[in-house]
Scaffold this active site. Structure first.
Site, short mmCIF file in Angstrom:
data_model
loop_
_atom_site.label_atom_id
_atom_site.label_comp_id
_atom_site.label_asym_id
_atom_site.label_seq_id
_atom_site.Cartn_x
_atom_site.Cartn_y
_atom_site.Cartn_z
N THR A 1 0.79 -1.23 0.00
CA THR A 1 0.00 0.00 0.00
C THR A 1 0.82 1.28 0.00
OG1 THR A 1 -0.06 -0.14 2.38
CG2 THR A 1 -1.88 -1.14 1.18
N THR B 1 4.65 5.91 -6.44
CA THR B 1 4.80 4.82 -5.45
C THR B 1 6.24 4.56 -5.05
OG1 THR B 1 4.34 2.47 -5.11
CG2 THR B 1 4.89 3.11 -7.34
N SER C 1 2.75 -3.44 -12.73
CA SER C 1 2.08 -2.57 -11.76
C SER C 1 0.57 -2.77 -11.85
CB SER C 1 2.43 -1.12 -12.09
OG SER C 1 1.69 -0.24 -11.28
N SER C 2 -0.12 -2.32 -10.80
CA SER C 2 -1.58 -2.24 -10.85
C SER C 2 -2.05 -0.79 -10.92
CB SER C 2 -2.18 -2.87 -9.59
OG SER C 2 -1.76 -4.19 -9.43
N GLY D 1 -2.98 1.23 -3.50
CA GLY D 1 -3.61 0.03 -2.95
C GLY D 1 -3.10 -1.28 -3.51
N1 GLY Z 1 3.55 -1.02 -6.30
C1 GLY Z 1 2.20 -0.78 -6.61
C2 GLY Z 1 1.92 -0.95 -8.05
O1 GLY Z 1 2.76 -0.61 -8.86
O2 GLY Z 1 0.88 -1.40 -8.40
#
Ligand code: GLY
Length: 596
Positions: free
Chosen positions: A405, A425, A472-473, A493
């Site tokens: 997260t 992130t 990644s998401s 998230g």
């Molecule tokens: N580290 C979170 C993403 O890249 O989805």
């Protein structure tokens, strides 16, 4: 599909052309054919006479104010994004920073172009497919991998912002770092959330000495809420970036500090000065699909976010969601099933597409999504959800890696109507927990699969390789209606980002909720077992969904850590923003000023 004819719109034009050529040539197209639109143009149009004013929605009030100050000075959305990131890296270091990576979706009101910027971290040359396995060939424990030097990818956020600023900046680069420098020198009050997350990371007992000295009073007592935290090292780093640009992080003393931190025990990584020097951000076409009367645009790989959100929406487009509101069991049932199907495909097929042939067009093909939607029963949960075989897909193993997260999302609309939707992130809380130059280094490489093959021996698309980017998401999204900017949204998230963003879009566009009401809806994540946000989801609703066969993960786990930030344009042209009440964010409006 009807197209508007008046404006250049280079980004989307190229994307449509690529689709056409690829279809003719029979190769993988750059983008997708979504479900047939009900009506309206399928492109973003230019809007040079924007009078809607500006807005910033970000996860921390000081960061939002830094962005708003830039807008008041006549800065562009990208200018403001730089200032927001500089401050987020200081006041919300658990989530993002200059030691991490980011994705940015940009809409230009002057041209109608939609383009994305990829500042994702890359694995160093020394990375191997086995680097997250122990001596017995078993995956490392997740948190051992997180705090190892092996988890640190080459940071990309600043290089990406530099590229975006070169193309869309109005104010001098130097000016954009001032708020961050001033706050780092004078100090800022530790917020409740920062204190809570320092407490969480300290309780694991793993902080390196310099991180512990920064985050605690005495190596173990978290900095209390309201105490003033100064970071002169970070101020000095920002001063260098303000003068030298991203080069300040890729060569010279700060680069050496990064390398030293990564190569320290335990489990040192292989990152070198050459890895830092060779990093390049990318400018990529977005993935866009039609959802009802809207054009939805997001990130292509290495993020799975754009493809997965569009796939879930494409499945939902076969259901009248407006007739099944958030009070109905049917509404949540369909949202869950669409997610399960989209996650299964995303887990299997999406990775860095410079290394893996990702069947983007197949995953978003209208007929394929219709076949996936046909698997959904109106009154029973699917027993098992398997990945499909979209057109163009090779056989691949399913990757269950998740991500945590430590991420942040913000939206900026500037006084000329340009829009930035940016997710940024360091991956886990405080990234790898390793510091250099006053900032935390990411642990983004734990977003790779720890194993190169699944338990059936199938290769995993998201396996580690040198120079590769972990899947990644992150799902920064911009949506258009009749060619005009309608909505920008995204969230942190980990893998749940896809669920948070899909829910927010359905909440606003199908269920007619305000941005804040849509963000405040319970979070329901359906990747494998369903997680429903315990404090917001009506227990009676959960029982009804259970009665349909949905299996929930028990307890208070997950779902409550979204940080959705959104800006929507209302029908009268005004902007309305939302900051997720689960975090500490703020929305600041900057009124239209014809002089700017
Ligand atoms: N580290 C979170 C993403 O890249 O989805």
């Amino acid at each position: 599909m009807r197209m508007q004819s008046n404006e250049p719109r280079r980004g989307i034009h190229m994307l449509l052309l690529a689709t056409f050529l690829a279809g003719v040539a029979g190769c993988t197209p750059a983008t997708v054919r979504g479900p047939a639109p009900a009506a309206g143009p399928i492109e973003a149009a230019a809007e040079p006479n924007w009078q809607g004013g500006g807005m910033v929605a970000a996860a921390n009030p000081l960061a939002a104010e830094a962005g708003a100050e830039i807008l008041r000075a006549g800065g562009s959305a990208v200018d403001a994004a730089v200032a927001v990131q500089a401050v987020l890296g200081l006041v919300e270091p658990q989530s993002s920073g200059i030691g991490g990576g980011a994705f940015l979706v940009h809409y230009s009101a002057a041209t109608g172009d939609v383009i994305t910027y990829d500042g994702r971290e890359v694995a160093p040359r020394g990375a191997t497919a086995e680097m997250f396995l122990d001596a017995d060939g078993k995956p490392l424990r997740f948190f051992d991998a997180v705090r190892s030097g092996r988890s640190v990818g080459v940071p990309g956020a600043v290089a990406m912002l530099e590229l975006a600023h070169r193309e869309h900046g109005r104010l001098p680069w130097r000016q954009l770092w001032r708020s961050g420098i001033t706050l780092a020198e004078n100090g800022f009050a530790v917020s409740p959330r920062l204190n809570e997350l320092i407490t969480a990371v300290v309780s694991r007992g793993t902080l390196p000495a310099d991180s512990a000295a920064y985050l605690t009073l005495d190596g173990k007592t978290p900095r209390p809420v309201g105490s003033v935290l100064r970071n002169p090292d970070y101020a000095a780093t920002l001063r260098r970036i303000a003068v030298q640009g991203a080069r300040a992080l890729s060569e010279g003393p700060i680069a050496q500090q990064i390398v030293d931190a990564v190569r320290a025990d335990p489990l040192p990584g292989t990152l070198t000065l050459e890895d830092l020097r060779d990093y390049r951000p990318n400018r990529l076409e977005p993935v866009c699909s039609q959802y009802r009367v809207y054009l939805v645009c997001g990130m292509r790989p290495p993020s799975s976010g754009g493809v997965a959100v569009l796939a879930a929406l494409g499945i939902l487009s076969h259901v009248d969601m407006a007739a099944r509101g958030p009070q109905t069991v049917a509404g949540w049932h369909h949202l869950i099933e669409a997610q399960r199907l989209a996650y299964a495909d995303r887990d299997t097929y999406v990775a860095d597409d410079r290394y893996e042939a990702v069947p983007i067009a197949g995953l978003l093909d209208a007929d394929y999504l219709a076949s996936r939607a046909a698997l959904v029963s109106p009154d029973r949960a699917m027993q098992r959800v398997e990945p499909g075989r979209p057109p163009g897909a090779a056989v691949r193993g399913r990757d269950s890696s998740g991500g945590t997260t430590g991420t942040s999302h913000f939206v900026v609309v500037d006084g000329r109507g340009n829009v930035v939707s940016m997710t940024t992130t360091v991956e886990s809380l405080f990234g790898s927990q390793r510091m250099a130059g006053g900032f935390f280094l990411n642990n983004q490489l734990t977003d790779f699969s720890f194993t190169p093959f699944d338990d059936k021996g199938q290769p995993i698309a998201n396996a580690v390789a040198p120079g590769k980017k972990p899947r990644s998401s992150m799902s920064p999204t911009i949506i258009f209606r009749d060619g005009r900017f309608e909505l920008a949204v995204g969230s942190p998230g980990g893998h749940a980002i896809i669920a948070y963003v899909t829910k927010s879009i359905v909440g606003m566009l199908d269920w007619g909720l305000s941005p804040q009401a849509a963000v405040d809806l319970p979070n329901v994540i359906a990747r494998g077992l369903v997680v429903a946000e315990p404090v917001r989801m009506d227990p009676a609703m959960i029982e009804s969904l259970r009665a349909m066969g949905h299996q929930f993960r028990g307890g208070r786990s997950g779902g409550e850590v979204s940080g959705i930030h959104a800006v929507r344009r209302l029908s009268d042209g005004r902007l309305e923003g939302a900051a997720d009440s689960r975090r500490e964010g703020k929305v600041i409006a900057v009124p239209y000023d014809p002089a700017r």
